[in-house]
Design a protein around this motif. Structure first.
Motif, PDB file in Angstrom:
ATOM      1  N   GLU A 197     -24.488  20.191  43.763  1.00  0.00           N
ATOM      2  CA  GLU A 197     -23.584  20.578  42.674  1.00  0.00           C
ATOM      3  C   GLU A 197     -22.131  20.425  43.112  1.00  0.00           C
ATOM      4  OE1 GLU A 197     -24.903  21.463  39.692  1.00  0.00           O
ATOM      5  OE2 GLU A 197     -26.782  20.961  40.703  1.00  0.00           O
ATOM      6  N   GLU A 198     -21.289  20.131  42.121  1.00  0.00           N
ATOM      7  CA  GLU A 198     -19.859  19.916  42.370  1.00  0.00           C
ATOM      8  C   GLU A 198     -19.104  21.210  42.034  1.00  0.00           C
ATOM      9  OE1 GLU A 198     -18.596  16.582  43.008  1.00  0.00           O
ATOM     10  OE2 GLU A 198     -16.547  17.327  43.039  1.00  0.00           O
ATOM     11  N   VAL A 199     -18.280  21.666  42.984  1.00  0.00           N
ATOM     12  CA  VAL A 199     -17.592  22.950  42.803  1.00  0.00           C
ATOM     13  C   VAL A 199     -16.139  22.812  43.253  1.00  0.00           C
ATOM     14  CG1 VAL A 199     -17.589  25.391  43.499  1.00  0.00           C
ATOM     15  CG2 VAL A 199     -19.740  24.154  43.417  1.00  0.00           C
ATOM     16  N   THR A 200     -15.235  23.420  42.506  1.00  0.00           N
ATOM     17  CA  THR A 200     -13.851  23.467  42.990  1.00  0.00           C
ATOM     18  C   THR A 200     -13.353  24.912  42.912  1.00  0.00           C
ATOM     19  OG1 THR A 200     -11.703  22.379  42.935  1.00  0.00           O
ATOM     20  CG2 THR A 200     -12.713  22.789  40.801  1.00  0.00           C
ATOM     21  N   VAL A 201     -12.539  25.284  43.899  1.00  0.00           N
ATOM     22  CA  VAL A 201     -12.122  26.678  44.045  1.00  0.00           C
ATOM     23  C   VAL A 201     -10.591  26.740  44.057  1.00  0.00           C
ATOM     24  CG1 VAL A 201     -12.237  28.710  45.561  1.00  0.00           C
ATOM     25  CG2 VAL A 201     -14.177  27.139  45.441  1.00  0.00           C
ATOM     26  N   GLY A 202     -10.037  27.657  43.248  1.00  0.00           N
ATOM     27  CA  GLY A 202      -8.588  27.831  43.241  1.00  0.00           C
ATOM     28  C   GLY A 202      -8.208  29.077  44.026  1.00  0.00           C
ATOM     29  N   ILE A 203      -7.132  28.961  44.793  1.00  0.00           N
ATOM     30  CA  ILE A 203      -6.635  30.115  45.557  1.00  0.00           C
ATOM     31  C   ILE A 203      -5.150  30.244  45.292  1.00  0.00           C
ATOM     32  CG2 ILE A 203      -6.240  31.052  47.894  1.00  0.00           C
ATOM     33  CD1 ILE A 203      -8.709  29.716  48.836  1.00  0.00           C
ATOM     34  N   VAL A 204      -4.677  31.483  45.093  1.00  0.00           N
ATOM     35  CA  VAL A 204      -3.239  31.749  44.989  1.00  0.00           C
ATOM     36  C   VAL A 204      -2.937  32.951  45.875  1.00  0.00           C
ATOM     37  CG1 VAL A 204      -1.344  32.504  43.488  1.00  0.00           C
ATOM     38  CG2 VAL A 204      -2.974  30.830  42.634  1.00  0.00           C
ATOM     39  N   GLY A 205      -1.830  32.874  46.618  1.00  0.00           N
ATOM     40  CA  GLY A 205      -1.375  34.046  47.371  1.00  0.00           C
ATOM     41  C   GLY A 205      -1.379  33.839  48.870  1.00  0.00           C
ATOM     42  N   ASN A 206      -0.839  34.870  49.550  1.00  0.00           N
ATOM     43  CA  ASN A 206      -0.702  34.785  50.998  1.00  0.00           C
ATOM     44  C   ASN A 206      -1.132  36.070  51.700  1.00  0.00           C
ATOM     45  OD1 ASN A 206       0.614  32.173  50.919  1.00  0.00           O
ATOM     46  ND2 ASN A 206       2.307  33.282  49.988  1.00  0.00           N
ATOM     47  N   ALA A 207      -0.806  37.190  51.123  1.00  0.00           N
ATOM     48  CA  ALA A 207      -0.993  38.427  51.862  1.00  0.00           C
ATOM     49  C   ALA A 207      -1.704  39.477  51.028  1.00  0.00           C
ATOM     50  CB  ALA A 207       0.369  38.949  52.340  1.00  0.00           C
ATOM     51  N   PRO A 208      -3.007  39.332  50.789  1.00  0.00           N
ATOM     52  CA  PRO A 208      -3.865  38.225  51.214  1.00  0.00           C
ATOM     53  C   PRO A 208      -3.976  37.177  50.098  1.00  0.00           C
ATOM     54  CG  PRO A 208      -5.194  39.994  50.330  1.00  0.00           C
ATOM     55  CD  PRO A 208      -3.764  40.416  50.169  1.00  0.00           C
ATOM     56  N   PRO A 209      -4.493  35.993  50.442  1.00  0.00           N
ATOM     57  CA  PRO A 209      -4.760  35.010  49.388  1.00  0.00           C
ATOM     58  C   PRO A 209      -5.918  35.474  48.504  1.00  0.00           C
ATOM     59  CG  PRO A 209      -5.299  34.119  51.581  1.00  0.00           C
ATOM     60  CD  PRO A 209      -4.822  35.522  51.781  1.00  0.00           C
ATOM     61  N   ALA A 210      -5.861  35.153  47.207  1.00  0.00           N
ATOM     62  CA  ALA A 210      -6.923  35.586  46.292  1.00  0.00           C
ATOM     63  C   ALA A 210      -7.554  34.370  45.610  1.00  0.00           C
ATOM     64  CB  ALA A 210      -6.330  36.514  45.237  1.00  0.00           C
ATOM     65  N   ILE A 211      -8.845  34.480  45.358  1.00  0.00           N
ATOM     66  CA  ILE A 211      -9.557  33.404  44.659  1.00  0.00           C
ATOM     67  C   ILE A 211      -9.242  33.514  43.162  1.00  0.00           C
ATOM     68  CG2 ILE A 211     -11.856  32.468  44.104  1.00  0.00           C
ATOM     69  CD1 ILE A 211     -11.776  32.378  47.059  1.00  0.00           C
ATOM     70  N   VAL A 212      -8.714  32.446  42.580  1.00  0.00           N
ATOM     71  CA  VAL A 212      -8.452  32.427  41.135  1.00  0.00           C
ATOM     72  C   VAL A 212      -9.774  32.236  40.393  1.00  0.00           C
ATOM     73  CG1 VAL A 212      -7.295  31.162  39.270  1.00  0.00           C
ATOM     74  CG2 VAL A 212      -6.170  31.401  41.484  1.00  0.00           C
ATOM     75  N   TRP A 312      -6.117  33.546  32.430  1.00  0.00           N
ATOM     76  CA  TRP A 312      -4.677  33.419  32.689  1.00  0.00           C
ATOM     77  C   TRP A 312      -4.098  32.372  31.739  1.00  0.00           C
ATOM     78  CZ3 TRP A 312      -2.914  33.265  38.466  1.00  0.00           C
ATOM     79  CH2 TRP A 312      -3.743  34.068  39.254  1.00  0.00           C
ATOM     80  N   SER A 313      -2.814  32.535  31.407  1.00  0.00           N
ATOM     81  CA  SER A 313      -2.137  31.467  30.670  1.00  0.00           C
ATOM     82  C   SER A 313      -1.534  30.509  31.700  1.00  0.00           C
ATOM     83  CB  SER A 313      -1.004  32.064  29.818  1.00  0.00           C
ATOM     84  OG  SER A 313      -0.040  32.641  30.691  1.00  0.00           O
ATOM     85  N   TYR A 314      -1.040  29.361  31.218  1.00  0.00           N
ATOM     86  CA  TYR A 314      -0.384  28.419  32.137  1.00  0.00           C
ATOM     87  C   TYR A 314       0.823  29.086  32.790  1.00  0.00           C
ATOM     88  CZ  TYR A 314       1.530  24.051  33.911  1.00  0.00           C
ATOM     89  OH  TYR A 314       2.004  23.051  34.741  1.00  0.00           O
ATOM     90  N   ASN A 315       1.616  29.796  31.970  1.00  0.00           N
ATOM     91  CA  ASN A 315       2.803  30.437  32.526  1.00  0.00           C
ATOM     92  C   ASN A 315       2.446  31.497  33.568  1.00  0.00           C
ATOM     93  OD1 ASN A 315       4.184  28.798  30.843  1.00  0.00           O
ATOM     94  ND2 ASN A 315       5.319  30.402  29.785  1.00  0.00           N
ATOM     95  N   ALA A 316       1.321  32.192  33.357  1.00  0.00           N
ATOM     96  CA  ALA A 316       0.919  33.215  34.334  1.00  0.00           C
ATOM     97  C   ALA A 316       0.572  32.553  35.669  1.00  0.00           C
ATOM     98  CB  ALA A 316      -0.273  34.009  33.808  1.00  0.00           C
ATOM     99  N   LEU A 317      -0.050  31.376  35.608  1.00  0.00           N
ATOM    100  CA  LEU A 317      -0.386  30.657  36.850  1.00  0.00           C
ATOM    101  C   LEU A 317       0.900  30.256  37.593  1.00  0.00           C
ATOM    102  CD1 LEU A 317      -2.392  29.123  38.747  1.00  0.00           C
ATOM    103  CD2 LEU A 317      -2.201  27.173  37.182  1.00  0.00           C
ATOM    104  N   ILE A 318       1.834  29.655  36.854  1.00  0.00           N
ATOM    105  CA  ILE A 318       3.094  29.210  37.477  1.00  0.00           C
ATOM    106  C   ILE A 318       3.862  30.429  38.008  1.00  0.00           C
ATOM    107  CG2 ILE A 318       5.309  28.009  37.079  1.00  0.00           C
ATOM    108  CD1 ILE A 318       2.783  26.189  37.004  1.00  0.00           C
ATOM    109  N   ARG A 319       3.846  31.510  37.237  1.00  0.00           N
ATOM    110  CA  ARG A 319       4.565  32.707  37.678  1.00  0.00           C
ATOM    111  C   ARG A 319       3.967  33.252  38.981  1.00  0.00           C
ATOM    112  NH1 ARG A 319       7.733  37.042  35.718  1.00  0.00           N
ATOM    113  NH2 ARG A 319       7.694  36.517  33.530  1.00  0.00           N
ATOM    114  N   SER A 320       2.656  33.247  39.081  1.00  0.00           N
ATOM    115  CA  SER A 320       2.069  33.817  40.298  1.00  0.00           C
ATOM    116  C   SER A 320       2.357  32.926  41.515  1.00  0.00           C
ATOM    117  CB  SER A 320       0.571  34.105  40.121  1.00  0.00           C
ATOM    118  OG  SER A 320      -0.111  32.913  39.935  1.00  0.00           O
ATOM    119  N   ILE A 321       2.373  31.613  41.325  1.00  0.00           N
ATOM    120  CA  ILE A 321       2.702  30.715  42.452  1.00  0.00           C
ATOM    121  C   ILE A 321       4.157  30.965  42.885  1.00  0.00           C
ATOM    122  CG2 ILE A 321       3.007  28.291  43.159  1.00  0.00           C
ATOM    123  CD1 ILE A 321       0.745  27.612  41.068  1.00  0.00           C
ATOM    124  N   LEU A 322       5.039  31.063  41.879  1.00  0.00           N
ATOM    125  CA  LEU A 322       6.451  31.307  42.165  1.00  0.00           C
ATOM    126  C   LEU A 322       6.633  32.648  42.886  1.00  0.00           C
ATOM    127  CD1 LEU A 322       9.468  30.552  41.718  1.00  0.00           C
ATOM    128  CD2 LEU A 322       9.350  31.830  39.559  1.00  0.00           C
TER     129      LEU A 322
END
Ligand code: ATP
Ligand code: MG
Length: 339
Positions: A197-212, A312-322
């Protein structure tokens, strides 16, 4: 705060200089740049579009942004091209989002990244690297992984990934490897083909990183061999279904999470990344590659699609990366810019 946006647009690249039909695949469209700029503006920031290449060099000196949101892929077919823009930003001491030059360079060098994640305890398909036509000729058939998946060693965005990338006889592996060596002007990675199976995983953050999210990519019709190739990604609406959260068993999800976070740490990823896996029939996640600059196309990008499915909305994703990017520079930096 004044935020510079660095990116490489397809239209800014001289395609004629490249031999490959997919040379522009990694570069972005205005749609993506406008979506990110729109999000940053909606948070109250002044956005300066810096672009990439020479335009970026002259604009960065002229505009002096407080922070840079970076999605630039870099120029040429150098394995360190993604490190170009962050290297300049470090030289000028301008804070920026995302991973540093070393991580960006290592992850684009797939064999090097595989070695590091394997040393850290993450399972990745067994592999060999073929550096030249002469090496290919001298390589005995018994050293070829079988069945094999053959791809350029320093590419992403599905460049060089086609249905012919999977081969189960030595002559086919050799002909595909020969073609890639000539076409992409770089070593070729020959991996064991993982038929799962094909799987992709998103992660955002550093302290600690979280799985999206953990997203299962499911072909809409039965394929004898499913490859999440350029053709599939271009026609994703008709060819695949995205399931997120995925319905794998608890123990498989636990393994995928552990492998993703271990690889994120081993490669020194920062702020966000996307990890691509194949799950073998016996439930072992094989990490194929780590993308510290995952595509942010608001319609077709895997990370945005996964984020929407997780609420999440697109803006919420960009905001969390920022926000996680800014937080790395400390409270004094944040308060001095009234954020
Ligand atoms: N060893 C393998 N076994 C089975 N399938 C593979 C293997 N390597 C790659 N693939 C298939 O090819 C696809 C693309 O491979 P990979 O993720 O390495 O390339 P990429 O060009 O860096 O991808 P992206 O478009 O995510 O940047 C995978 O998602 C998978 O479907
Ligand atoms: Mg991939």
């Amino acid at each position: 705060m004044k935020i510079g946006l660095t990116y490489d647009l397809k239209e800014d690249i001289e395609a004629g200089r490249y031999l490959q039909d997919d040379a522009l695949e990694e570069y972005d469209s205005r749609e993506v740049v406008n979506a990110i700029a729109g999000a940053l503006t909606s948070f109250g920031h002044d956005v300066v579009k810096l672009g990439g290449g020479r335009k970026f060099l002259s604009r960065i000196l002229r505009t002096q942004p407080d922070f840079v949101f970076n999605i630039a892929e870099g120029r040429g077919n150098y394995r360190s091209r993604e490190a170009q823009v962050p290297s300049v930003l470090e030289m000028l001491q301008i804070p920026y989002s995302g991973s540093d030059p070393e991580t960006l360079a290592i992850t684009l060098d797939k064999p090097l990244a595989k070695q590091l994640i394997q040393d850290a305890g993450v399972t990745t398909p067994p592999w060999i690297v073929i550096n030249s036509l002469r090496e290919l000729t001298n390589l005995p058939d018994r050293d070829l992984p079988m069945p094999a998946f053959i791809k350029p060693a320093f590419e992403g965005s599905s460049k060089g990934i086609r249905l012919t990338s999977r081969a189960d006889v030595a002559s086919r592996i050799r002909s595909t490897a020969r073609e890639l060596l000539k076409k992409y002007g770089q070593p070729v990675l020959v991996e064991k083909y993982i038929a799962g199976e094909e799987v992709t995983v998103g992660i955002v953050g550093n302290a600690p990183p979280a799985i999206v999210g953990i997203m299962h990519i499911i072909p809409r019709k039965k394929f004898k061999t499913f490859i999440y190739s350029l053709e599939v990604k271009r026609d994703w609406r008709n060819l695949v279904e995205y399931e997120c959260p995925s319905k794998f068993s608890k123990s498989i999800i636990k393994r995928i999470k552990e492998a993703s976070l271990l690889a994120y740490k081993a490669l020194g990823c920062r702020d966000f990344s996307r990890m691509d896996f194949r799950l073998s029939e016996d439930g072992i996640p094989y990490l194929l590659e780590v993308n510290p600059l995952p595509g942010l196309n608001p319609v077709s990008g895997d990370l945005p699609i996964m984020s929407y499915k997780m609420g999440w909305s697109y803006n919420a994703l960009i905001r969390s990366i920022l926000e996680v990017g800014l937080a790395r520079y400390g409270d004094a930096f944040i308060s001095s810019h009234n954020i």
